[in-house]
Motif scaffolding. Structure first.
Motif, PDB file in Angstrom:
ATOM      1  N   MET A   1      -0.924  18.184   3.152  1.00  0.00           N
ATOM      2  CA  MET A   1      -0.259  16.827   4.123  1.00  0.00           C
ATOM      3  C   MET A   1      -0.909  17.143   5.294  1.00  0.00           C
ATOM      4  O   MET A   1      -0.687  17.773   5.963  1.00  0.00           O
ATOM      5  CB  MET A   1       0.780  17.049   3.507  1.00  0.00           C
TER       6      MET A   1
ATOM      7  N   GLU B   1       2.410   8.153  10.394  1.00  0.00           N
ATOM      8  CA  GLU B   1       2.398   8.841   8.743  1.00  0.00           C
ATOM      9  C   GLU B   1       1.791  10.183   8.502  1.00  0.00           C
ATOM     10  O   GLU B   1       1.308  10.549   9.061  1.00  0.00           O
ATOM     11  CB  GLU B   1       1.429   7.530   7.819  1.00  0.00           C
TER      12      GLU B   1
ATOM     13  N   ASP C   1       4.983   6.693   4.910  1.00  0.00           N
ATOM     14  CA  ASP C   1       5.453   6.126   5.887  1.00  0.00           C
ATOM     15  C   ASP C   1       6.291   6.604   6.465  1.00  0.00           C
ATOM     16  O   ASP C   1       7.395   7.346   5.913  1.00  0.00           O
ATOM     17  CB  ASP C   1       5.732   4.374   5.354  1.00  0.00           C
TER      18      ASP C   1
ATOM     19  N   ASN D   1      -4.701   8.007  -5.914  1.00  0.00           N
ATOM     20  CA  ASN D   1      -4.268   8.022  -4.672  1.00  0.00           C
ATOM     21  C   ASN D   1      -4.405   8.002  -3.560  1.00  0.00           C
ATOM     22  O   ASN D   1      -3.032   8.714  -2.788  1.00  0.00           O
ATOM     23  CB  ASN D   1      -2.344   7.240  -4.966  1.00  0.00           C
ATOM     24  N   SER D   2      -5.495   8.842  -3.052  1.00  0.00           N
ATOM     25  CA  SER D   2      -5.671   9.937  -2.436  1.00  0.00           C
ATOM     26  C   SER D   2      -6.769   9.115  -1.188  1.00  0.00           C
ATOM     27  O   SER D   2      -7.807   8.090  -1.556  1.00  0.00           O
ATOM     28  CB  SER D   2      -6.326  10.474  -3.264  1.00  0.00           C
ATOM     29  N   PRO D   3      -6.274   9.611  -0.120  1.00  0.00           N
ATOM     30  CA  PRO D   3      -4.792  10.101   0.573  1.00  0.00           C
ATOM     31  C   PRO D   3      -3.485   8.502   0.063  1.00  0.00           C
ATOM     32  O   PRO D   3      -3.733   8.109   0.118  1.00  0.00           O
ATOM     33  CB  PRO D   3      -5.009  10.446   1.880  1.00  0.00           C
ATOM     34  N   GLY D   4      -3.020   9.627  -0.310  1.00  0.00           N
ATOM     35  CA  GLY D   4      -1.295   9.086  -0.459  1.00  0.00           C
ATOM     36  C   GLY D   4      -1.110   8.657   1.010  1.00  0.00           C
ATOM     37  O   GLY D   4      -0.871   9.748   1.516  1.00  0.00           O
ATOM     38  N   THR D   5      -0.435   7.730   1.204  1.00  0.00           N
ATOM     39  CA  THR D   5       0.265   7.693   2.443  1.00  0.00           C
ATOM     40  C   THR D   5       1.781   7.481   2.333  1.00  0.00           C
ATOM     41  O   THR D   5       2.426   7.160   1.404  1.00  0.00           O
ATOM     42  CB  THR D   5       0.178   6.394   2.752  1.00  0.00           C
TER      43      THR D   5
ATOM     44  N   TYR E   1      -1.166   5.889  13.514  1.00  0.00           N
ATOM     45  CA  TYR E   1      -2.057   4.782  13.051  1.00  0.00           C
ATOM     46  C   TYR E   1      -1.672   3.987  13.641  1.00  0.00           C
ATOM     47  O   TYR E   1      -0.580   4.153  14.469  1.00  0.00           O
ATOM     48  CB  TYR E   1      -1.028   4.723  11.640  1.00  0.00           C
TER      49      TYR E   1
ATOM     50  N   ARG F   1      -2.846  14.475   0.053  1.00  0.00           N
ATOM     51  CA  ARG F   1      -4.799  14.798   0.044  1.00  0.00           C
ATOM     52  C   ARG F   1      -4.734  16.020  -0.645  1.00  0.00           C
ATOM     53  O   ARG F   1      -4.009  16.835  -1.147  1.00  0.00           O
ATOM     54  CB  ARG F   1      -5.516  15.489   1.575  1.00  0.00           C
TER      55      ARG F   1
ATOM     56  N   GLN G   1      -0.839  11.287   5.587  1.00  0.00           N
ATOM     57  CA  GLN G   1      -1.391  11.699   3.977  1.00  0.00           C
ATOM     58  C   GLN G   1      -1.457  12.478   3.575  1.00  0.00           C
ATOM     59  O   GLN G   1      -1.168  13.796   4.079  1.00  0.00           O
ATOM     60  CB  GLN G   1      -2.766  11.933   5.074  1.00  0.00           C
TER      61      GLN G   1
END
Length: 151
Positions: A118, A63, A88, A82-86, A123, A67, A65
């Protein structure tokens, strides 16, 4: 040192901007740049989706992230919602950054400004194991400050 190759597409509105890059030898995050056509002014309390002009294809099991940058947060109150934003591995749209101005003054986002970082991370996908009770632990169900604030 390069551990992973990631496919990236420069979208037309970001074609002239540098790709995300690590600022130092041991940095974990790559800086993302604003691909805005004109300066964007964020009023105090305002949030906006800022384009990066990039789309990526992450390998399975990874992923990205997105930040906040600590300097923008400390000096100007600029952070990411929405931190960290993911991002996909199966997302193929433009990487966007939801900037929010928590500061007291308007903040101007200019083209090419470093607005976020980023981090690429592995994961694991989990499967649920439904049980009647959980094993005991020293902490138990204590949370939300239950361990105190002093060292």
């Amino acid at each position: 040192m390069t551990d992973l190759s990631i496919a990236v597409t420069r979208l037309p509105h970001g074609a002239d901007l540098p790709l995300p890059a690590y600022a130092t030898e041991h940095a974990a995050g790559m800086d993302l740049l604003a691909a805005v056509a004109e300066p964007v002014i964020l009023a105090p309390g305002e949030r906006r989706l800022i384009p990066t002009g990039l789309a990526i294809a992450l390998p399975d099991g990874y992923e990205a992230q997105v930040r906040p940058r600590s300097g923008l947060a400390l000096k100007h109150g600029i952070t990411l919602l929405n931190s960290p934003g993911t991002i996909d591995a199966d997302y193929r749209g433009e990487v966007g950054v939801i900037l929010a101005n928590l500061g007291a003054d308007p903040f101007t986002v200019e083209r090419g400004m470093r607005i976020a970082q980023m981090v690429i991370a592995r994961y694991a996908r989990a499967a649920w194991d439904v049980v009647d009770s959980l094993p005991a632990s020293a902490r138990g169900s204590g949370g939300f400050g239950s361990t105190g604030t002093r060292g």
